[in-house]
Design a protein around this motif. Structure first.
Motif, PDB file in Angstrom:
ATOM      1  N   LEU A   1      11.452  10.509   9.657  1.00 19.38           N
ATOM      2  CA  LEU A   1      11.066   9.149  10.025  1.00 19.38           C
ATOM      3  C   LEU A   1      12.292   8.266  10.200  1.00 19.38           C
ATOM      4  N   ARG A   2      12.213   7.357  11.165  1.00 18.52           N
ATOM      5  CA  ARG A   2      13.256   6.334  11.281  1.00 18.52           C
ATOM      6  C   ARG A   2      13.062   5.305  10.171  1.00 18.52           C
ATOM      7  N   PRO A   3      14.092   4.576   9.785  1.00 15.50           N
ATOM      8  CA  PRO A   3      13.905   3.469   8.854  1.00 15.50           C
ATOM      9  C   PRO A   3      12.867   2.479   9.400  1.00 15.50           C
ATOM     10  N   GLY A   4      11.913   2.129   8.584  1.00 19.09           N
ATOM     11  CA  GLY A   4      10.807   1.285   9.010  1.00 19.09           C
ATOM     12  C   GLY A   4       9.605   2.066   9.509  1.00 19.09           C
ATOM     13  N   GLY A   5       9.758   3.387   9.661  1.00 17.88           N
ATOM     14  CA  GLY A   5       8.650   4.205  10.137  1.00 17.88           C
ATOM     15  C   GLY A   5       7.594   4.417   9.059  1.00 17.88           C
ATOM     16  N   ARG A   6       6.375   4.731   9.503  1.00 12.79           N
ATOM     17  CA  ARG A   6       5.248   4.879   8.589  1.00 12.79           C
ATOM     18  C   ARG A   6       4.727   6.324   8.564  1.00 12.79           C
ATOM     19  N   LEU A   7       4.266   6.719   7.397  1.00 14.86           N
ATOM     20  CA  LEU A   7       3.603   8.014   7.190  1.00 14.86           C
ATOM     21  C   LEU A   7       2.187   7.771   6.717  1.00 14.86           C
ATOM     22  N   LEU A   8       1.232   8.465   7.330  1.00 17.05           N
ATOM     23  CA  LEU A   8      -0.140   8.466   6.837  1.00 17.05           C
ATOM     24  C   LEU A   8      -0.460   9.879   6.356  1.00 17.05           C
ATOM     25  N   ASN A   9      -0.611  10.044   5.036  1.00 13.81           N
ATOM     26  CA  ASN A   9      -0.886  11.341   4.416  1.00 13.81           C
ATOM     27  C   ASN A   9      -2.350  11.350   3.951  1.00 13.81           C
ATOM     28  N   HIS A  10      -3.164  12.133   4.625  1.00 16.07           N
ATOM     29  CA  HIS A  10      -4.606  12.233   4.366  1.00 16.07           C
ATOM     30  C   HIS A  10      -4.839  13.578   3.668  1.00 16.07           C
ATOM     31  N   GLN A  11      -5.260  13.551   2.388  1.00 18.34           N
ATOM     32  CA  GLN A  11      -5.199  14.774   1.579  1.00 18.34           C
ATOM     33  C   GLN A  11      -6.322  14.814   0.545  1.00 18.34           C
ATOM     34  N   ILE A  12      -6.905  15.993   0.363  1.00 13.44           N
ATOM     35  CA  ILE A  12      -7.893  16.220  -0.694  1.00 13.44           C
ATOM     36  C   ILE A  12      -7.177  16.235  -2.040  1.00 13.44           C
ATOM     37  N   ALA A  13      -7.844  15.681  -3.056  1.00 11.25           N
ATOM     38  CA  ALA A  13      -7.245  15.613  -4.393  1.00 11.25           C
ATOM     39  C   ALA A  13      -8.231  16.126  -5.422  1.00 11.25           C
ATOM     40  N   ARG A  14      -7.703  16.698  -6.490  1.00 16.94           N
ATOM     41  CA  ARG A  14      -8.533  17.078  -7.633  1.00 16.94           C
ATOM     42  C   ARG A  14      -8.393  16.030  -8.716  1.00 16.94           C
ATOM     43  N   ARG A  15      -9.214  16.132  -9.714  1.00 13.01           N
ATOM     44  CA  ARG A  15      -9.097  15.253 -10.870  1.00 13.01           C
ATOM     45  C   ARG A  15      -7.972  15.759 -11.783  1.00 13.01           C
TER      46      ARG A  15
END
Length: 436
Positions: free
Chosen positions: A298-312
């Protein structure tokens, strides 16, 4: 062998320490259990041999995939009734549960007797071989490039026509974003658009979609937001399908699809990165590397969208492998982590985490629609793959829907920024005004 169903139910209740919540019908047509409940159909004695040789979930899964076991009635109801026995039982309060070790069982005269009776019911013979749909033994270090490619191929290279039946025209294989009157297509389009808005995409920007699947995200982002997009996948079949969709849409000058691991992407920086339903394949041993690589790309200022299944969260446990059925038949080497651990590792890589949106109920709705699609086109699904493969997908999607509904697992969209020196994130002042 008269009344095999009654004998099996009695033995199962002895081992589990509680009455069975469903009916049982055996190969001799005998039947027992609570009236009106779904029925577990044991079509062949071979099912018992599978369970005896691999007690618990894996033996049951092999019997299901092979067609030795079936369910008559509502599959969701059957799984819901059995979940307390198979997946959610507390060994501290159920000392005679399936979690007993073989040594403990041998010390219990009642369980020794039950085991002998079950062996007699199962009949003579060696353990049946696993159904061919089971993943072969994985070679090499966990989450190495070679091993990950093999694991991804097992799940995704089962036929694009089959996935079209299950996923519908959107060909999106991740949680949709539902409204009251949404269709599956509407909900998947809403999810893709939500990701684009969270990323703040603008014409001319470069987007990297990690684990791009059949190309739906990069197509939507290029068509609706004017970005130049690169999608990477390890599946040859997905890549071929995505490239055809891009060509048909006239976007070949704007979108590139690569068969490439995220660890091998050489051409950053990107203005934005989406990772939708891919990070479950990364694994705890590689997750710090995953976040560091995305931060570097990513460039500085860039965004990441991480869509992920999670456990408890679970005490004293760094990583969690999915259950045996999922590991052997669906997602080899898949791992789930608590969302807090994911957020921490993103921050450790240098990201500023700006938003976490939990959309657990949305995945339950999505999975139920996929199951309905599969059941509606069952004959064609079997023809395109195999009876066993279709049974794998039906069971895993129905069971997963219940897991989301019961809050056993969740799914989260985490928005993070590679905030530049000086601290200007570029995000709007008001939370979730993603048009900024």
């Amino acid at each position: 062998m008269a009344d095999a169903a009654g004998r099996i139910a009695t033995l199962a209740e002895e081992v589990l320490g509680t009455p069975l919540p469903i009916r049982v019908r055996a190969w001799d047509h005998s039947e027992t259990g609570p009236p009106g409940a779904p029925t577990l159909v044991i079509r062949r004695r071979r099912a018992l041999r599978r369970v005896l040789w691999r007690p618990g979930e894996l033996g049951l899964a092999r019997a299901w995939v092979a067609g030795d076991l079936d369910v008559e009635g509502d599959l969701y109801d059957a799984l819901d009734r059995l979940s307390g026995l198979l997946w959610e039982r507390d060994p501290a309060t159920a000392p005679r549960s399936r979690l007993r070790t073989g040594l403990q069982a041998l010390r219990d005269p009642a369980l020794r007797t039950a085991a002998r009776e079950m062996i007699a019911l199962a009949g003579p013979g060696l353990p049946p071989p696993p159904p061919r749909e089971e993943a072969g033994k994985t070679l090499g270090p966990l989450h190495s490039l070679r091993r990950d490619r093999k694991a991804i191929s097992h799940h995704y290279d089962v036929g694009n026509d089959f996935y079209e039946l299950v996923l519908g025209p959107s060909m999106v294989y991740s949680c949709a974003y539902w409204d009251r009157d949404s269709t599956l297509e509407d909900a998947q389009r809403a999810k893709l658009d939500l990701v684009c808005r969270k990323l703040g995409l603008k014409p001319g920007q470069r987007l990297l979609d990690v684990g791009c699947g059949w190309g739906s995200m990069v197509l939507h982002a290029a068509r609706e937001y004017g970005v130049r997009a690169v999608g990477v996948t390890l599946s040859e079949e997905q890549a071929a399908y995505a490239r055809k969709r891009i060509a048909d849409a006239g976007l070949t000058d704007q979108v590139e699809i690569r068969v490439q691991d995220y660890r091998e992407v050489p051409d950053g920086p990107y203005d934005a990165i989406s990772s939708i339903g891919m990070a479950e394949h990364v694994g705890a041993v590689r997750y710090a590397e995953y976040t560091a690589i995305l931060h570097r790309l990513l460039r500085p200022g860039g965004r990441l969208l991480n869509h992920q299944i999670a456990r408890r969260p679970q005490p004293d446990e760094e990583a969690y492998h999915v259950d045996e059925f999922i590991d052997r038949y669906v997602f080899p080497d898949g791992e789930l982590a608590p969302v807090g651990r994911t957020v921490t590792q993103l921050e450790e890589a240098g990201f500023e985490v700006r938003d976490v949106e939990a959309i657990r109920e949305h995945y339950a709705l999505t999975l139920r629609r996929w199951v309905a699609n599969l059941e509606r086109s069952w004959t064609q699904a079997v023809r395109l793959t195999s009876p066993g493969r279709a049974r794998v997908w039906r069971l895993y999607m129905a069971a997963s829907a219940l897991s989301f509904e019961r809050n056993r697992i969740g799914v989260n969209q985490v928005l993070a920024v590679r905030t530049p020196e000086g601290g200007a994130s570029g995000l709007p002042l008001r939370a979730r005004d993603w048009r900024g």
